[in-house]
Design a protein around this motif. Structure first.
Motif, mmCIF file in Angstrom:
data_model
loop_
_atom_site.group_PDB
_atom_site.id
_atom_site.type_symbol
_atom_site.label_atom_id
_atom_site.label_comp_id
_atom_site.label_asym_id
_atom_site.label_seq_id
_atom_site.Cartn_x
_atom_site.Cartn_y
_atom_site.Cartn_z
ATOM 1 N N THR A 1 0.831 -1.211 0.000
ATOM 2 C CA THR A 1 0.000 0.000 0.000
ATOM 3 C C THR A 1 0.861 1.255 0.000
ATOM 4 O O THR A 1 0.383 2.332 -0.340
ATOM 5 N N GLY A 2 2.108 1.134 0.439
ATOM 6 C CA GLY A 2 2.982 2.295 0.524
ATOM 7 C C GLY A 2 2.902 3.016 1.853
ATOM 8 O O GLY A 2 3.583 4.017 2.078
ATOM 9 N N GLU A 3 2.060 2.521 2.758
ATOM 10 C CA GLU A 3 1.948 3.133 4.088
ATOM 11 C C GLU A 3 1.773 2.030 5.130
ATOM 12 O O GLU A 3 1.272 0.953 4.848
ATOM 13 N N ARG A 4 2.245 2.329 6.329
ATOM 14 C CA ARG A 4 2.137 1.398 7.438
ATOM 15 C C ARG A 4 1.097 1.913 8.433
ATOM 16 O O ARG A 4 1.066 3.098 8.751
ATOM 17 N N ASP A 5 0.258 0.998 8.918
ATOM 18 C CA ASP A 5 -0.725 1.376 9.939
ATOM 19 C C ASP A 5 0.010 1.886 11.175
ATOM 20 O O ASP A 5 0.926 1.237 11.675
ATOM 21 N N GLU A 6 -0.373 3.054 11.653
ATOM 22 C CA GLU A 6 0.324 3.656 12.798
ATOM 23 C C GLU A 6 0.184 2.815 14.073
ATOM 24 O O GLU A 6 0.971 2.958 15.013
ATOM 25 N N ASN A 7 -0.820 1.942 14.109
ATOM 26 C CA ASN A 7 -1.025 1.083 15.282
ATOM 27 C C ASN A 7 -0.572 -0.359 15.033
ATOM 28 O O ASN A 7 -0.975 -1.266 15.755
ATOM 29 N N HIS A 8 0.268 -0.530 14.023
ATOM 30 C CA HIS A 8 0.677 -1.883 13.649
ATOM 31 C C HIS A 8 1.352 -2.633 14.807
ATOM 32 O O HIS A 8 0.961 -3.749 15.150
ATOM 33 N N GLU A 9 2.361 -2.039 15.396
ATOM 34 C CA GLU A 9 3.086 -2.723 16.474
ATOM 35 C C GLU A 9 2.174 -2.981 17.666
ATOM 36 O O GLU A 9 2.218 -4.065 18.271
ATOM 37 N N GLN A 10 1.341 -2.018 18.009
ATOM 38 C CA GLN A 10 0.413 -2.188 19.128
ATOM 39 C C GLN A 10 -0.565 -3.331 18.862
ATOM 40 O O GLN A 10 -0.841 -4.139 19.756
ATOM 41 N N SER A 11 -1.077 -3.402 17.648
ATOM 42 C CA SER A 11 -2.029 -4.460 17.302
ATOM 43 C C SER A 11 -1.367 -5.837 17.349
ATOM 44 O O SER A 11 -1.960 -6.815 17.810
ATOM 45 N N TYR A 12 -0.135 -5.898 16.869
ATOM 46 C CA TYR A 12 0.615 -7.165 16.904
ATOM 47 C C TYR A 12 0.867 -7.598 18.348
ATOM 48 O O TYR A 12 0.639 -8.755 18.707
ATOM 49 N N ASN A 13 1.332 -6.668 19.174
ATOM 50 C CA ASN A 13 1.607 -6.998 20.581
ATOM 51 C C ASN A 13 0.337 -7.402 21.324
ATOM 52 O O ASN A 13 0.365 -8.286 22.194
ATOM 53 N N ASN A 14 -0.772 -6.759 20.986
ATOM 54 C CA ASN A 14 -2.042 -7.122 21.602
ATOM 55 C C ASN A 14 -2.432 -8.551 21.240
ATOM 56 O O ASN A 14 -2.872 -9.330 22.095
ATOM 57 N N LEU A 15 -2.253 -8.904 19.968
ATOM 58 C CA LEU A 15 -2.561 -10.261 19.517
ATOM 59 C C LEU A 15 -1.678 -11.282 20.224
ATOM 60 O O LEU A 15 -2.169 -12.298 20.736
ATOM 61 N N ILE A 16 -0.384 -11.039 20.273
ATOM 62 C CA ILE A 16 0.537 -11.966 20.929
ATOM 63 C C ILE A 16 0.210 -12.076 22.426
ATOM 64 O O ILE A 16 0.283 -13.168 23.011
ATOM 65 N N GLY A 17 -0.172 -10.969 23.026
ATOM 66 C CA GLY A 17 -0.546 -10.996 24.445
ATOM 67 C C GLY A 17 -1.759 -11.870 24.700
ATOM 68 O O GLY A 17 -1.799 -12.645 25.663
ATOM 69 N N LEU A 18 -2.770 -11.767 23.845
ATOM 70 C CA LEU A 18 -3.979 -12.574 23.997
ATOM 71 C C LEU A 18 -3.687 -14.056 23.750
ATOM 72 O O LEU A 18 -4.221 -14.930 24.445
ATOM 73 N N ILE A 19 -2.836 -14.338 22.782
ATOM 74 C CA ILE A 19 -2.442 -15.727 22.542
ATOM 75 C C ILE A 19 -1.708 -16.274 23.762
ATOM 76 O O ILE A 19 -1.924 -17.425 24.173
ATOM 77 N N SER A 20 -0.856 -15.450 24.361
ATOM 78 C CA SER A 20 -0.109 -15.876 25.542
ATOM 79 C C SER A 20 -1.047 -16.262 26.690
ATOM 80 O O SER A 20 -0.788 -17.218 27.420
ATOM 81 N N VAL A 21 -2.125 -15.522 26.834
ATOM 82 C CA VAL A 21 -3.122 -15.858 27.860
ATOM 83 C C VAL A 21 -3.795 -17.183 27.519
ATOM 84 O O VAL A 21 -3.969 -18.058 28.385
ATOM 85 N N ASP A 22 -4.153 -17.360 26.255
ATOM 86 C CA ASP A 22 -4.844 -18.581 25.838
ATOM 87 C C ASP A 22 -3.989 -19.839 26.026
ATOM 88 O O ASP A 22 -4.521 -20.918 26.290
ATOM 89 N N ILE A 23 -2.679 -19.709 25.875
ATOM 90 C CA ILE A 23 -1.819 -20.886 26.026
ATOM 91 C C ILE A 23 -1.258 -21.002 27.443
ATOM 92 O O ILE A 23 -0.435 -21.875 27.711
#
Length: 200
Positions: A170-192
């Motif tokens: 797209t030529g642009e990066r979502d400004e919340n990309h890192e936050q969204s990734y860390n949130n996903l990994i955090g939720l997975i960590s809880v699930d496992i």
């Protein structure tokens, strides 16, 4: 004969004696009922624990398969780590791998985790391929990668492919990309079971 003398005698089966007998009979019955209930409750808890244990094991098995593709997508978008070793074609391939692994096991994840996964994959890391949509190219409906290519397009693997590969971004990066990734990994960590759930 005068029978009046027997009229004043109290019956041996007065209410107090009856109550004592009833209480004596109820105690063992209560003990048995309590023991049965306790045993059943403990069995239910044990069954629930074993089921949760198996669920966590399955989630961990799935995560071991998706951790690397997820990380590859993250570092490529952020221009970090080993991003120079990855091409846009690799990232599109990782996206397909993730969907093939995660989608069949949707029921194994908590609702919050799966929702965060879809949000990251469909809105944050990738976007619909508007070019192909305009051309109505049904054969190539892959999403495009939401990232800037200024640091990537000068890498050796891009030589002779800049034009084709540029269309995969797209030529642009979502400004919340890192936050969204860390949130996903955090939720997975809880699930496992790797970290406790946050209190809401």
């Amino acid at each position: 004969m005068d029978n009046s003398s027997g009229k004043g005698k109290a019956s041996p089966w007065n209410s107090l004696e009856i109550a004592k007998i009833l209480v004596s009979a109820m105690v063992p019955v209560s003990v048995v009922l309590f023991g049965t209930w306790t045993s059943s409750a403990l069995q239910d808890r044990q069954d629930a624990f074993q089921l949760n244990e198996r669920l966590v094991e399955k989630r961990l098995e799935i995560f071991e398969r998706v951790a690397t593709p997820l990380n590859d997508i993250f570092v490529y978008i952020e221009d970090r780590g080993h991003y120079k070793d990855l091409t846009p074609e690799d990232i599109i391939k990782r996206r397909r791998e993730l969907y093939k692994t995660m989608d069949p096991y949707k029921a194994f994840w908590s609702a919050d985790t799966y929702e965060a996964y879809l949000h990251y994959m469909d809105s944050v890391a990738f976007a619909p391929n508007a070019v192909n949509a305009r051309r109505n190219e049904a054969a190539n409906r892959d999403a495009v990668i939401r990232t800037d290519i200024s640091q990537k397009q000068h890498l050796e693997p891009w030589e002779g492919k800049q034009a084709d590969w540029a269309d995969l971004h797209t030529g642009e990066r979502d400004e919340n990309h890192e936050q969204s990734y860390n949130n996903l990994i955090g939720l997975i960590s809880v699930d496992i079971g790797a970290r406790p759930a946050a209190h809401k």
